[in-house]
Design an enzyme around this catalytic site. Structure first.
Site, PDB file in Angstrom:
ATOM      1  N   HIS A  53       0.879  -0.965   0.232  1.00  0.00           N
ATOM      2  CA  HIS A  53       0.018  -0.410   0.221  1.00  0.00           C
ATOM      3  C   HIS A  53       0.565   1.371   0.173  1.00  0.00           C
ATOM      4  O   HIS A  53       2.082   1.316   0.892  1.00  0.00           O
ATOM      5  CB  HIS A  53      -1.056  -0.166   1.365  1.00  0.00           C
ATOM      6  N   GLN A  76      -1.042  10.094  -0.431  1.00  0.00           N
ATOM      7  CA  GLN A  76       0.391  11.403  -0.893  1.00  0.00           C
ATOM      8  C   GLN A  76      -1.081  12.896  -0.752  1.00  0.00           C
ATOM      9  O   GLN A  76      -0.923  13.704  -0.425  1.00  0.00           O
ATOM     10  CB  GLN A  76       1.305  11.593  -2.030  1.00  0.00           C
TER      11      GLN A  76
HETATM   12  O1  0FX Z   1      -1.174   2.194  -9.194  1.00  0.00           O
HETATM   13  P1  0FX Z   1      -1.421   4.057  -8.718  1.00  0.00           P
HETATM   14  O2  0FX Z   1      -0.253   4.376  -7.274  1.00  0.00           O
HETATM   15  O3  0FX Z   1      -2.389   2.900  -6.568  1.00  0.00           O
HETATM   16  C1  0FX Z   1      -3.551   3.365  -6.526  1.00  0.00           C
HETATM   17  C2  0FX Z   1      -4.162   4.113  -4.995  1.00  0.00           C
HETATM   18  O4  0FX Z   1      -3.531   5.304  -4.778  1.00  0.00           O
HETATM   19  C3  0FX Z   1      -3.722   2.805  -4.238  1.00  0.00           C
HETATM   20  O5  0FX Z   1      -4.499   3.156  -2.594  1.00  0.00           O
HETATM   21  C4  0FX Z   1      -4.878   1.628  -4.828  1.00  0.00           C
HETATM   22  N1  0FX Z   1      -4.101   0.761  -3.268  1.00  0.00           N
HETATM   23  C5  0FX Z   1      -3.936   1.090  -6.046  1.00  0.00           C
HETATM   24  C6  0FX Z   1      -4.932   0.341  -6.270  1.00  0.00           C
HETATM   25  O6  0FX Z   1      -4.424   2.438  -6.676  1.00  0.00           O
HETATM   26  O7  0FX Z   1      -2.458   4.561  -8.798  1.00  0.00           O
HETATM   27  P2  0FX Z   1      -2.345   5.386 -10.183  1.00  0.00           P
HETATM   28  O8  0FX Z   1      -0.996   4.773 -11.070  1.00  0.00           O
HETATM   29  O9  0FX Z   1      -4.022   5.441 -10.953  1.00  0.00           O
HETATM   30  O10 0FX Z   1      -1.844   6.592  -9.867  1.00  0.00           O
HETATM   31  C7  0FX Z   1      -0.681   7.307  -9.578  1.00  0.00           C
HETATM   32  C8  0FX Z   1      -0.423   8.647  -9.044  1.00  0.00           C
HETATM   33  O11 0FX Z   1      -0.979   9.486 -10.148  1.00  0.00           O
HETATM   34  C9  0FX Z   1      -1.806   9.062  -7.850  1.00  0.00           C
HETATM   35  O12 0FX Z   1      -0.779   8.833  -6.509  1.00  0.00           O
HETATM   36  C10 0FX Z   1      -2.441  10.466  -7.850  1.00  0.00           C
HETATM   37  C11 0FX Z   1      -1.665  10.710  -9.736  1.00  0.00           C
HETATM   38  N2  0FX Z   1      -3.099  10.585 -10.016  1.00  0.00           N
HETATM   39  C12 0FX Z   1      -3.219   9.548 -10.807  1.00  0.00           C
HETATM   40  C13 0FX Z   1      -4.420   9.588 -11.424  1.00  0.00           C
HETATM   41  C14 0FX Z   1      -5.507   8.453 -12.184  1.00  0.00           C
HETATM   42  C15 0FX Z   1      -3.795  11.991 -10.134  1.00  0.00           C
HETATM   43  O13 0FX Z   1      -3.054  12.796  -9.690  1.00  0.00           O
HETATM   44  N3  0FX Z   1      -4.423  12.176 -11.615  1.00  0.00           N
HETATM   45  C16 0FX Z   1      -5.424  10.904 -11.699  1.00  0.00           C
HETATM   46  O14 0FX Z   1      -6.318  11.126 -12.507  1.00  0.00           O
END
Ligand code: 0FX
Length: 251
Positions: free
Chosen positions: A97, A110
């Site tokens: 996590h 974050q």
């Molecule tokens: O894979 P992941 O880093 O993690 C997310 C959740 O934070 C986590 O709690 C959960 N267990 C997991 C299944 O999904 O997510 P990501 O690769 O979609 O996004 C990474 C970061 O990018 C996120 O922390 C914030 C940022 N982000 C992402 C998207 C899609 C944004 O700022 N805006 C967005 O629209």
């Protein structure tokens, strides 16, 4: 020792790191299978020649039955699906996590750590029936700076997740770790809480500090997050922030 481990994930870079850890440690007593959710295109989820990737839909009972019959350990590495209660009660499921449990449970930890000035880090924990709630196998804080954006803080958290995996993978595979119950004080944020942050009200009266915190919490690479509405066109105008701490040079 667990014999057959399934890794289920929607995050390719992290799976590549996981694969690198398996290789560097020369682990061969456990067989690993990598899989994604239906949300992710399995054809672009390429880890290595030796690991073809399959897809598991956690809403499909046949998939759950197959998983329960095949694997004795499951890693959720940023998997965007909720594991059904039946699965988590019958097979050991471990979640990596991107937050320090129980302070940063839920979505995009974050972001909420910046907005609420919480400490943040990473956690490896057993999965139970509630979100990011099971017994903690390992956790560690990262340093949060006043000039961190969502992206810079996220990168520190990911690095910490990898460090924890490197340190604890063998004891997880050997089932020789000591897990402990999380403290009761906890914060849980969901995707809808993130979505509620995005619309900036141009008439809101607040402090400069709060505006900077909100914008840095919503600044993450090329993502279009925070926005206000241009009254003239009715269109959204996306907003990000750049923070540049002064570079000191010692005499
Ligand atoms: O894979 P992941 O880093 O993690 C997310 C959740 O934070 C986590 O709690 C959960 N267990 C997991 C299944 O999904 O997510 P990501 O690769 O979609 O996004 C990474 C970061 O990018 C996120 O922390 C914030 C940022 N982000 C992402 C998207 C899609 C944004 O700022 N805006 C967005 O629209």
């Amino acid at each position: 020792m667990y014999k057959n481990a399934l890794i289920i994930s929607d995050n390719l870079p992290l799976c590549k790191q996981f694969h690198a850890i398996i290789k560097s440690k020369g682990i061969n007593a456990t067989q690993f299978t990598f899989s994604t959710s239906p949300f992710t295109d399995k054809n672009s989820f390429i880890i290595s020649e030796e690991y073809p990737v399959c897809v598991y839909n956690m809403k499909d009972q046949n998939a759950i039955d197959e998983i329960m019959a095949t694997y004795d350990l499951i890693f959720s590495i940023h998997c965007k699906q909720i594991f059904p209660p039946d699965l988590v009660s019958k097979v050991k499921c471990v979640n990596v996590h991107p937050g320090y449990n129980p302070i940063n449970r839920g979505w995009y930890p974050q972001v909420f750590a910046i907005i609420n000035d919480y400490q943040i880090g990473a956690t490896i924990h057993e999965i139970d029936k509630e979100l990011d709630n099971g017994h903690i196998i390992a956790r560690a804080f990262v340093e949060k700076e006043i000039y961190d954006t969502s992206e810079t803080l996220y990168n520190k958290v990911i690095a910490k997740e990898i460090e924890l995996l490197e340190e604890h993978l063998e004891s997880i595979l050997a089932n020789s770790y000591q897990a402990f119950e999380p403290e009761s004080e906890s914060n849980l944020y969901l995707k809808k809480d993130f979505n509620q942050l995005l619309h900036l009200d141009l008439n809101e009266v607040t402090t400069v500090g709060k505006v900077i915190d909100k914008l840095r919490a919503l600044t993450h690479g090329s993502y279009s997050n925070a926005y206000f509405i241009d009254e003239k066109s009715g269109k959204k105008v996306y907003v990000g922030i750049q923070l540049k701490p002064e570079q000191y040079e010692r005499d």
